[in-house]
Scaffold this motif. Structure first.
Motif, PDB file in Angstrom:
ATOM      1  N   LEU A  81       0.831  -1.208   0.000  1.00 43.43           N
ATOM      2  CA  LEU A  81       0.000   0.000   0.000  1.00 43.43           C
ATOM      3  C   LEU A  81       0.861   1.251   0.000  1.00 43.43           C
ATOM      4  N   LYS A  82       1.898   1.268   0.811  1.00 42.94           N
ATOM      5  CA  LYS A  82       2.784   2.436   0.864  1.00 42.94           C
ATOM      6  C   LYS A  82       3.476   2.642  -0.476  1.00 42.94           C
ATOM      7  N   GLY A  83       3.946   1.563  -1.066  1.00 45.14           N
ATOM      8  CA  GLY A  83       4.600   1.672  -2.366  1.00 45.14           C
ATOM      9  C   GLY A  83       3.654   2.172  -3.447  1.00 45.14           C
ATOM     10  N   ALA A  84       2.415   1.672  -3.433  1.00 37.77           N
ATOM     11  CA  ALA A  84       1.431   2.113  -4.423  1.00 37.77           C
ATOM     12  C   ALA A  84       1.125   3.591  -4.245  1.00 37.77           C
ATOM     13  N   LEU A  85       0.974   4.023  -3.002  1.00 37.41           N
ATOM     14  CA  LEU A  85       0.699   5.438  -2.745  1.00 37.41           C
ATOM     15  C   LEU A  85       1.887   6.301  -3.154  1.00 37.41           C
ATOM     16  N   SER A 119      -1.178  18.299   0.107  1.00 36.91           N
ATOM     17  CA  SER A 119      -1.519  17.295   1.119  1.00 36.91           C
ATOM     18  C   SER A 119      -2.932  16.771   0.892  1.00 36.91           C
ATOM     19  N   SER A 120      -3.833  17.613   0.407  1.00 34.19           N
ATOM     20  CA  SER A 120      -5.195  17.169   0.122  1.00 34.19           C
ATOM     21  C   SER A 120      -5.218  16.156  -1.012  1.00 34.19           C
ATOM     22  N   LEU A 121      -4.429  16.392  -2.036  1.00 32.39           N
ATOM     23  CA  LEU A 121      -4.382  15.455  -3.153  1.00 32.39           C
ATOM     24  C   LEU A 121      -3.769  14.133  -2.709  1.00 32.39           C
ATOM     25  N   LYS A 122      -2.723  14.191  -1.893  1.00 31.44           N
ATOM     26  CA  LYS A 122      -2.113  12.974  -1.378  1.00 31.44           C
ATOM     27  C   LYS A 122      -3.114  12.181  -0.533  1.00 31.44           C
ATOM     28  N   LEU A 166      -5.479  10.426  -2.887  1.00 33.84           N
ATOM     29  CA  LEU A 166      -4.841   9.242  -3.471  1.00 33.84           C
ATOM     30  C   LEU A 166      -4.778   8.106  -2.448  1.00 33.84           C
ATOM     31  N   ALA A 167      -4.439   8.440  -1.212  1.00 28.72           N
ATOM     32  CA  ALA A 167      -4.384   7.419  -0.165  1.00 28.72           C
ATOM     33  C   ALA A 167      -5.746   6.768   0.038  1.00 28.72           C
ATOM     34  N   GLU A 168      -6.785   7.585   0.038  1.00 28.69           N
ATOM     35  CA  GLU A 168      -8.138   7.046   0.187  1.00 28.69           C
ATOM     36  C   GLU A 168      -8.467   6.087  -0.950  1.00 28.69           C
ATOM     37  N   LYS A 169      -8.103   6.445  -2.165  1.00 27.82           N
ATOM     38  CA  LYS A 169      -8.382   5.586  -3.318  1.00 27.82           C
ATOM     39  C   LYS A 169      -7.618   4.269  -3.215  1.00 27.82           C
ATOM     40  N   VAL A 170      -6.343   4.330  -2.832  1.00 33.14           N
ATOM     41  CA  VAL A 170      -5.540   3.110  -2.688  1.00 33.14           C
ATOM     42  C   VAL A 170      -6.162   2.202  -1.628  1.00 33.14           C
ATOM     43  N   LEU A 171      -6.541   2.778  -0.498  1.00 34.41           N
ATOM     44  CA  LEU A 171      -7.126   1.979   0.581  1.00 34.41           C
ATOM     45  C   LEU A 171      -8.475   1.382   0.177  1.00 34.41           C
ATOM     46  N   THR A 172      -9.276   2.156  -0.536  1.00 37.34           N
ATOM     47  CA  THR A 172     -10.574   1.658  -0.986  1.00 37.34           C
ATOM     48  C   THR A 172     -10.395   0.482  -1.943  1.00 37.34           C
ATOM     49  N   ILE A 214      -1.578  -2.060 -10.247  1.00 37.33           N
ATOM     50  CA  ILE A 214      -2.999  -1.785 -10.468  1.00 37.33           C
ATOM     51  C   ILE A 214      -3.503  -0.768  -9.445  1.00 37.33           C
ATOM     52  N   LEU A 215      -3.093  -0.922  -8.180  1.00 43.54           N
ATOM     53  CA  LEU A 215      -3.492   0.039  -7.151  1.00 43.54           C
ATOM     54  C   LEU A 215      -3.063   1.452  -7.534  1.00 43.54           C
ATOM     55  N   THR A 216      -1.834   1.583  -7.982  1.00 48.25           N
ATOM     56  CA  THR A 216      -1.303   2.896  -8.365  1.00 48.25           C
ATOM     57  C   THR A 216      -2.079   3.486  -9.535  1.00 48.25           C
ATOM     58  N   ARG A 217      -2.201   2.720 -10.599  1.00 40.72           N
ATOM     59  CA  ARG A 217      -2.852   3.234 -11.809  1.00 40.72           C
ATOM     60  C   ARG A 217      -4.316   3.580 -11.586  1.00 40.72           C
ATOM     61  N   LEU A 218      -5.039   2.699 -10.900  1.00 40.48           N
ATOM     62  CA  LEU A 218      -6.453   2.971 -10.666  1.00 40.48           C
ATOM     63  C   LEU A 218      -6.653   4.157  -9.730  1.00 40.48           C
ATOM     64  N   ALA A 219      -5.803   4.287  -8.727  1.00 36.51           N
ATOM     65  CA  ALA A 219      -5.912   5.437  -7.824  1.00 36.51           C
ATOM     66  C   ALA A 219      -5.707   6.732  -8.592  1.00 36.51           C
ATOM     67  N   VAL A 220      -4.681   6.779  -9.419  1.00 32.04           N
ATOM     68  CA  VAL A 220      -4.394   7.995 -10.194  1.00 32.04           C
ATOM     69  C   VAL A 220      -5.527   8.290 -11.177  1.00 32.04           C
ATOM     70  N   LEU A 221      -5.970   7.276 -11.890  1.00 33.28           N
ATOM     71  CA  LEU A 221      -7.060   7.481 -12.849  1.00 33.28           C
ATOM     72  C   LEU A 221      -8.340   7.948 -12.161  1.00 33.28           C
ATOM     73  N   THR A 222      -8.652   7.348 -11.030  1.00 29.93           N
ATOM     74  CA  THR A 222      -9.857   7.730 -10.299  1.00 29.93           C
ATOM     75  C   THR A 222      -9.769   9.168  -9.825  1.00 29.93           C
ATOM     76  N   VAL A 223      -8.618   9.557  -9.319  1.00 28.36           N
ATOM     77  CA  VAL A 223      -8.443  10.930  -8.843  1.00 28.36           C
ATOM     78  C   VAL A 223      -8.516  11.906 -10.012  1.00 28.36           C
ATOM     79  N   GLN A 224      -7.907  11.582 -11.111  1.00 30.25           N
ATOM     80  CA  GLN A 224      -7.968  12.470 -12.279  1.00 30.25           C
ATOM     81  C   GLN A 224      -9.405  12.664 -12.738  1.00 30.25           C
TER      82      GLN A 224
END
Length: 77
Positions: free
Chosen positions: A14-18, A32-35, A38-44, A55-65
């Motif tokens: 999780l830490k690496g993905a974030l 800090s808000s964006l981070k 992203l953390a919320e998306k990775v955890l979800t 996959i965690l990294t890519r989906l978190a970034v795509l979801t946030v975008q």
């Protein structure tokens, strides 16, 4: 014999993905808000069963975008 819990082995994933997700964001937008978003998306995603860090990294970034403009005021990018 050492016992490792799933939380112990999942934490580095999780830490690496974030960390990777944050590095994908332009430096000027790494608030800090964006981070936190992203953390919320990775955890979800992880709570839903995803454990592949790529996959965690890519989906978190795509979801946030796609949706960050409406979550917790992190302003997207």
């Amino acid at each position: 014999m050492t016992h490792t819990s799933p939380q112990t082995t999942l934490y580095p994933v999780l830490k690496g993905a974030l960390d990777d997700a944050v590095r994908m964001v332009p430096e000027a937008k790494r608030t800090s808000s964006l981070k936190a978003c992203l953390a919320e998306k990775v955890l979800t995603l992880a709570a839903g069963g995803e454990t592949n860090p790529t996959i965690l990294t890519r989906l978190a970034v795509l979801t946030v975008q796609d949706s960050c403009h409406s979550c917790y005021g992190c302003e997207g990018w």
